[in-house]
Design a protein around this motif. Structure first.
Motif, PDB file in Angstrom:
ATOM      1  N   SER A  64       0.995  -1.198   0.221  1.00 37.46           N
ATOM      2  CA  SER A  64       0.153   0.214  -0.349  1.00 37.46           C
ATOM      3  C   SER A  64       0.703   1.253   0.252  1.00 37.46           C
ATOM      4  N   LYS A  65       1.868   1.313   0.595  1.00 33.48           N
ATOM      5  CA  LYS A  65       3.306   1.981   0.022  1.00 33.48           C
ATOM      6  C   LYS A  65       4.282   2.295  -0.456  1.00 33.48           C
ATOM      7  N   LYS A  66       3.702   1.486  -2.460  1.00 30.39           N
ATOM      8  CA  LYS A  66       4.488   1.442  -2.900  1.00 30.39           C
ATOM      9  C   LYS A  66       4.898   2.532  -3.758  1.00 30.39           C
ATOM     10  N   ASN A  67       5.871   2.599  -4.240  1.00 30.71           N
ATOM     11  CA  ASN A  67       6.168   3.791  -5.489  1.00 30.71           C
ATOM     12  C   ASN A  67       6.114   3.348  -6.403  1.00 30.71           C
ATOM     13  N   MET A  90       8.875  -1.404  -3.669  1.00 26.62           N
ATOM     14  CA  MET A  90       8.581  -1.064  -2.344  1.00 26.62           C
ATOM     15  C   MET A  90      10.252  -0.962  -1.507  1.00 26.62           C
ATOM     16  N   LEU A  91       9.885  -0.497  -0.393  1.00 22.83           N
ATOM     17  CA  LEU A  91      11.143  -0.226   0.696  1.00 22.83           C
ATOM     18  C   LEU A  91      10.982  -2.061   1.572  1.00 22.83           C
ATOM     19  N   THR A  92      11.756  -2.048   2.234  1.00 22.16           N
ATOM     20  CA  THR A  92      11.902  -3.619   3.094  1.00 22.16           C
ATOM     21  C   THR A  92      12.182  -2.539   4.429  1.00 22.16           C
ATOM     22  N   GLN A  93      11.324  -3.559   5.161  1.00 23.63           N
ATOM     23  CA  GLN A  93      11.325  -3.000   6.333  1.00 23.63           C
ATOM     24  C   GLN A  93      11.357  -3.753   7.383  1.00 23.63           C
ATOM     25  N   LEU A  94      11.861  -4.018   9.224  1.00 23.86           N
ATOM     26  CA  LEU A  94      11.521  -5.605   9.681  1.00 23.86           C
ATOM     27  C   LEU A  94      11.272  -5.200  10.876  1.00 23.86           C
ATOM     28  N   SER A  95       9.808  -5.734  10.528  1.00 24.93           N
ATOM     29  CA  SER A  95       9.192  -5.874  11.941  1.00 24.93           C
ATOM     30  C   SER A  95       9.464  -6.514  13.103  1.00 24.93           C
ATOM     31  N   ILE A 118      19.781  -3.673   5.684  1.00 27.59           N
ATOM     32  CA  ILE A 118      19.549  -4.223   5.256  1.00 27.59           C
ATOM     33  C   ILE A 118      20.200  -4.209   3.479  1.00 27.59           C
ATOM     34  N   LYS A 119      20.624  -5.560   3.261  1.00 22.42           N
ATOM     35  CA  LYS A 119      21.573  -5.009   2.183  1.00 22.42           C
ATOM     36  C   LYS A 119      20.633  -4.477   0.616  1.00 22.42           C
ATOM     37  N   ASP A 120      19.042  -5.171   0.472  1.00 24.78           N
ATOM     38  CA  ASP A 120      18.157  -3.845  -0.591  1.00 24.78           C
ATOM     39  C   ASP A 120      17.155  -3.201   0.191  1.00 24.78           C
ATOM     40  N   LYS A 121      17.265  -2.345   0.526  1.00 25.79           N
ATOM     41  CA  LYS A 121      16.473  -1.355   1.016  1.00 25.79           C
ATOM     42  C   LYS A 121      15.637  -1.180  -0.420  1.00 25.79           C
ATOM     43  N   LYS A 122      15.434  -0.447  -1.468  1.00 30.44           N
ATOM     44  CA  LYS A 122      14.561  -0.775  -2.459  1.00 30.44           C
ATOM     45  C   LYS A 122      13.752  -2.218  -2.842  1.00 30.44           C
ATOM     46  N   ILE A 123      12.724  -2.431  -2.828  1.00 29.37           N
ATOM     47  CA  ILE A 123      12.682  -3.887  -4.037  1.00 29.37           C
ATOM     48  C   ILE A 123      11.953  -3.640  -5.391  1.00 29.37           C
ATOM     49  N   ASP A 124      12.491  -4.103  -6.361  1.00 30.12           N
ATOM     50  CA  ASP A 124      11.118  -3.968  -7.618  1.00 30.12           C
ATOM     51  C   ASP A 124      10.270  -5.233  -7.760  1.00 30.12           C
ATOM     52  N   PHE A 125       9.696  -4.774  -8.620  1.00 29.61           N
ATOM     53  CA  PHE A 125       8.618  -5.976  -8.600  1.00 29.61           C
ATOM     54  C   PHE A 125       7.685  -6.154  -9.950  1.00 29.61           C
ATOM     55  N   LEU A 126       7.157  -7.162 -10.470  1.00 32.85           N
ATOM     56  CA  LEU A 126       6.565  -7.604 -11.100  1.00 32.85           C
ATOM     57  C   LEU A 126       5.275  -6.863 -10.818  1.00 32.85           C
TER      58      LEU A 126
END
Length: 321
Positions: free
Chosen positions: A280-283, A289-294, A305-313
């Motif tokens: 819901s907070k995607k760019n 999207m941004l990675t977060q630790l819950s 976190i190595k990959d802070k931005k995650i691309d997606f299809l």
């Protein structure tokens, strides 16, 4: 040429003369000092037994003068040593009042009682001794540490610095108390710490005589351990994904590095973490999207976190007819 004979002095007569002279002077002094005289004497005032809920205000009388009738010996003594009159405030205090008043007659009796009872005290310089008090109020204020702590290489604290007690009681006049909402410790430096740390440290007390702080020192402590770096690979979960939407993350897993206490190195695993992206907070413009630790274990430090931005299809499911 004949020498003149030396004149002989009668030492016995000289001694007798000196003795009579000494006795005459002594008799004169005794006679003179035995007479009664009246003169003004200055005395210092000391206030004692201040009630716990009050404080002496500023500019209260510090001296009192009075006419004293006594012999010369007493006068000579009080010229060498100024009289000190002690005022017991609690004896004259009425709870809740800001002023203690001692009338002239009582003040004369108080002065006479603390000097030689054979003395006559008159004409006190104060019509009445008025002592102004300030009612005390108290409140608790937090303590903040100004200790500067550095660690030996490879060592860190497991948690934040603990201050005990974390607040202190400050008491004083209400108008003065309002100016203080916290207090700090003194600045002190500790270097090359490599073990659990605990020290007593003094507070930076306000330079205000009318204030009291309890306690005046606190204890600071840290749980210190040796750390080492660890890296694990975590799957990335997606939350708030619509039901009819299928996505593919690029990448689907990423590495997380952190510092962990050497003692806990083997006990920390990927099950202690949860890594996610919020759909819901995607760019939408750049499609990431941004990675977060819950979820993460306690006691670890410097998480990266190595990959802070995650691309997606995005793949949308075809609706069923």
């Amino acid at each position: 040429m004949a020498t003149k004979p030396k004149r002989k002095y009668n030492t016995g007569k000289i001694k007798k003369f000196l003795i009579f002279l000494f006795l005459a002077v002594l008799f004169w002094v005794l006679t003179k000092f035995s007479r009664e005289y009246t003169a003004t004497v200055d005395a210092s005032i000391r206030y004692t037994s201040i009630p716990n809920e009050t404080l002496l205000a500023e500019n209260n009388p510090e001296e009192v003068s009075f006419d004293l009738t006594t012999n010369g010996f007493e006068f000579f003594y009080y010229k060498l040593k100024q009289p000190l009159i002690t005022i017991n405030i609690s004896k004259y205090y009425t709870k809740g009042n800001k002023t203690v008043t001692i009338p002239d007659a009582q003040l004369i009796g108080l002065i006479s009682g603390q000097l030689n009872k054979n003395l006559s005290v008159k004409n006190v310089s104060l019509d009445a001794l008025k002592v102004n008090l300030e009612l005390l109020v108290s409140k608790k204020i937090p303590v903040f540490s100004k200790a500067e702590i550095s660690f030996k290489k490879g060592f860190m604290s497991l948690d934040t610095l603990e201050v005990k007690p974390d607040s202190v009681q400050i008491s004083g006049p209400s108008e003065t108390i309002k100016k203080f909402d916290s207090i700090t410790t003194k600045v002190k430096t500790y270097k090359n710490i490599d073990t659990n740390f605990s020290e007593d440290i003094a507070l930076e007390l306000p330079e205000v005589n009318s204030l009291s702080v309890t306690p005046q020192e606190v204890s600071i402590s840290l749980n210190v351990q040796e750390f080492t770096q660890k890296e694990i690979t975590l799957p990335i979960q997606v939350i708030n994904l619509p039901r009819d939407t299928i996505i593919k993350l690029i990448p689907e897993v990423t590495k997380v590095s952190f510092n962990v206490p050497v003692k806990a190195f083997n006990s920390v695993s990927k099950n202690d973490f949860r890594l996610f992206c919020d759909y819901s907070k995607k760019n939408e413009k750049e499609n990431f999207m941004l990675t977060q630790l819950s979820k993460r274990p306690t006691g670890i430090r410097d998480v990266e976190i190595k990959d802070k931005k995650i691309d997606f299809l995005i793949f949308k499911q075809e609706s069923k007819e």
